[in-house]
Scaffold this motif. Sequence first.
Motif, mmCIF file in Angstrom:
data_model
loop_
_atom_site.group_PDB
_atom_site.id
_atom_site.type_symbol
_atom_site.label_atom_id
_atom_site.label_comp_id
_atom_site.label_asym_id
_atom_site.label_seq_id
_atom_site.Cartn_x
_atom_site.Cartn_y
_atom_site.Cartn_z
ATOM 1 N N ILE A 92 -45.848 26.082 78.312
ATOM 2 C CA ILE A 92 -45.957 25.069 77.260
ATOM 3 C C ILE A 92 -45.180 25.513 76.029
ATOM 4 O O ILE A 92 -44.495 24.713 75.377
ATOM 5 C CB ILE A 92 -47.440 24.806 76.913
ATOM 6 C CG1 ILE A 92 -48.141 24.137 78.098
ATOM 7 C CG2 ILE A 92 -47.563 23.925 75.670
ATOM 8 C CD1 ILE A 92 -49.639 23.988 77.933
ATOM 9 N N VAL A 93 -45.247 26.808 75.698
ATOM 10 C CA VAL A 93 -44.483 27.336 74.563
ATOM 11 C C VAL A 93 -42.982 27.191 74.821
ATOM 12 O O VAL A 93 -42.208 26.834 73.927
ATOM 13 C CB VAL A 93 -44.843 28.818 74.311
ATOM 14 C CG1 VAL A 93 -43.909 29.425 73.268
ATOM 15 C CG2 VAL A 93 -46.298 28.931 73.843
ATOM 16 N N TYR A 131 -41.306 25.025 77.047
ATOM 17 C CA TYR A 131 -40.799 23.656 77.169
ATOM 18 C C TYR A 131 -41.307 22.730 76.068
ATOM 19 O O TYR A 131 -40.752 21.644 75.867
ATOM 20 C CB TYR A 131 -41.160 23.099 78.547
ATOM 21 C CG TYR A 131 -40.434 23.815 79.659
ATOM 22 C CD1 TYR A 131 -39.099 23.558 79.926
ATOM 23 C CD2 TYR A 131 -41.082 24.767 80.444
ATOM 24 C CE1 TYR A 131 -38.424 24.230 80.946
ATOM 25 C CE2 TYR A 131 -40.421 25.440 81.466
ATOM 26 C CZ TYR A 131 -39.096 25.156 81.705
ATOM 27 O OH TYR A 131 -38.425 25.820 82.708
ATOM 28 N N ASN A 132 -42.382 23.129 75.393
ATOM 29 C CA ASN A 132 -42.903 22.428 74.216
ATOM 30 C C ASN A 132 -43.106 20.924 74.439
ATOM 31 O O ASN A 132 -42.610 20.100 73.655
ATOM 32 C CB ASN A 132 -41.953 22.646 73.031
ATOM 33 C CG ASN A 132 -42.627 22.347 71.702
ATOM 34 O OD1 ASN A 132 -43.843 22.444 71.574
ATOM 35 N ND2 ASN A 132 -41.841 21.967 70.708
ATOM 36 N N ASN A 155 -44.542 18.582 71.539
ATOM 37 C CA ASN A 155 -44.611 19.522 70.408
ATOM 38 C C ASN A 155 -45.938 20.303 70.378
ATOM 39 O O ASN A 155 -46.472 20.614 69.313
ATOM 40 C CB ASN A 155 -44.415 18.770 69.080
ATOM 41 C CG ASN A 155 -44.021 19.699 67.949
ATOM 42 O OD1 ASN A 155 -43.363 20.722 68.156
ATOM 43 N ND2 ASN A 155 -44.434 19.371 66.740
ATOM 44 N N LEU A 156 -46.439 20.635 71.553
ATOM 45 C CA LEU A 156 -47.706 21.372 71.646
ATOM 46 C C LEU A 156 -47.505 22.880 71.610
ATOM 47 O O LEU A 156 -48.464 23.629 71.430
ATOM 48 C CB LEU A 156 -48.430 20.996 72.948
ATOM 49 C CG LEU A 156 -48.940 19.560 73.061
ATOM 50 C CD1 LEU A 156 -49.488 19.312 74.465
ATOM 51 C CD2 LEU A 156 -50.015 19.286 72.019
ATOM 52 N N GLY A 157 -46.257 23.335 71.791
ATOM 53 C CA GLY A 157 -46.006 24.760 71.909
ATOM 54 C C GLY A 157 -46.451 25.574 70.720
ATOM 55 O O GLY A 157 -46.947 26.701 70.870
ATOM 56 N N HIS A 158 -46.318 25.016 69.514
ATOM 57 C CA HIS A 158 -46.640 25.814 68.316
ATOM 58 C C HIS A 158 -48.130 26.122 68.214
ATOM 59 O O HIS A 158 -48.528 27.083 67.553
ATOM 60 C CB HIS A 158 -46.161 25.082 67.053
ATOM 61 C CG HIS A 158 -46.995 23.890 66.691
ATOM 62 N ND1 HIS A 158 -46.845 22.668 67.318
ATOM 63 C CD2 HIS A 158 -47.996 23.734 65.776
ATOM 64 C CE1 HIS A 158 -47.707 21.806 66.799
ATOM 65 N NE2 HIS A 158 -48.419 22.419 65.875
ATOM 66 N N TRP A 159 -48.974 25.310 68.887
ATOM 67 C CA TRP A 159 -50.413 25.588 68.845
ATOM 68 C C TRP A 159 -50.754 26.899 69.541
ATOM 69 O O TRP A 159 -51.731 27.570 69.170
ATOM 70 C CB TRP A 159 -51.197 24.446 69.500
ATOM 71 C CG TRP A 159 -51.189 23.193 68.689
ATOM 72 C CD1 TRP A 159 -50.462 22.054 68.931
ATOM 73 C CD2 TRP A 159 -51.929 22.937 67.492
ATOM 74 N NE1 TRP A 159 -50.699 21.109 67.959
ATOM 75 C CE2 TRP A 159 -51.608 21.625 67.071
ATOM 76 C CE3 TRP A 159 -52.823 23.686 66.733
ATOM 77 C CZ2 TRP A 159 -52.153 21.059 65.923
ATOM 78 C CZ3 TRP A 159 -53.371 23.117 65.591
ATOM 79 C CH2 TRP A 159 -53.036 21.823 65.204
ATOM 80 N N GLN A 180 -48.975 29.487 69.429
ATOM 81 C CA GLN A 180 -48.427 30.568 68.630
ATOM 82 C C GLN A 180 -49.192 30.697 67.318
ATOM 83 O O GLN A 180 -48.707 31.290 66.359
ATOM 84 C CB GLN A 180 -46.936 30.319 68.369
ATOM 85 C CG GLN A 180 -46.111 30.363 69.658
ATOM 86 C CD GLN A 180 -44.641 30.117 69.415
ATOM 87 O OE1 GLN A 180 -44.244 29.183 68.737
ATOM 88 N NE2 GLN A 180 -43.800 30.997 69.953
#
Length: 256
Positions: free
Chosen positions: A164-165, A167-168, A171-175, A177
């Motif tokens: 998920i980080v 391919y994002n 825009n869920l990838g930043h969660w 991190q």
Amino acid sequence: MRQIPNIITLCNLFCGALAIICVLHAPEFRTEFNGTEYTIVTPEPIYWASALVVLAAIFDFFDGLAARLLRVQSPMGKELDSLADVVTFGVVPGMMLYRLLRSAYFQQPDVFDVSLFNLAPALLVPCFAAYRLAKFNIDTRQSENFIGVPTPAVGLLVASFPLIVLYNPYNLGHWFQNIWVLYVIIFLLSYLMVAEIPMISLKVKKKTLKDNWTRLLLVVLTLVSIPFLKFAAVPFVFICYVILSLLFPPMKAEKA
């Protein structure tokens, strides 16, 4: 023939051990801050480890199926399966979360002040996974359904985070991190594995729609969500799984 299920279980363990190597394998570089040299391990993508966890989950499904079909179920096979699972679906997710936490802290201004104390909570996942698996082996209530979230579900969930980080989707990838989001996930997963909550099992004992509609719904949600959510479908299905288990607890576990 008797050893075929055990060989499949060992394939699960092999994948888990190889996934650990993937998580550990990372280049190092040296940098200087305020006149002091530091060795930093770069947060290497752990996507191969995620793929290996998925492959291990396939082996984990087929070892039990093979044992039932060949009628060679044994106490040793049950213990071996748990030992493999604690590595693949306990230690590997814990190490993934450790790396994700480390990566999240690298984005903080005080990155050089981060200690092992800040990262150690990630190791709660393998500890609670081991406790859950030991309890599962002696808990007669879990012959058909589960009490607490099974470790393979946790392993697959955490294995989706690096993807998920990368391919994002949406825009869920930043969660993943964000250190506080990761801490909440760690404590929540640790609790769910040992909680006295009846959970749906994918084992089909009866063939009526009435007895299997929740399982069928989970399969449909999985197939429908994958094209739209991509790798984010894994957390979505996991949440649906927990909610369905809470709203419609399995009757066997509920009566126990």
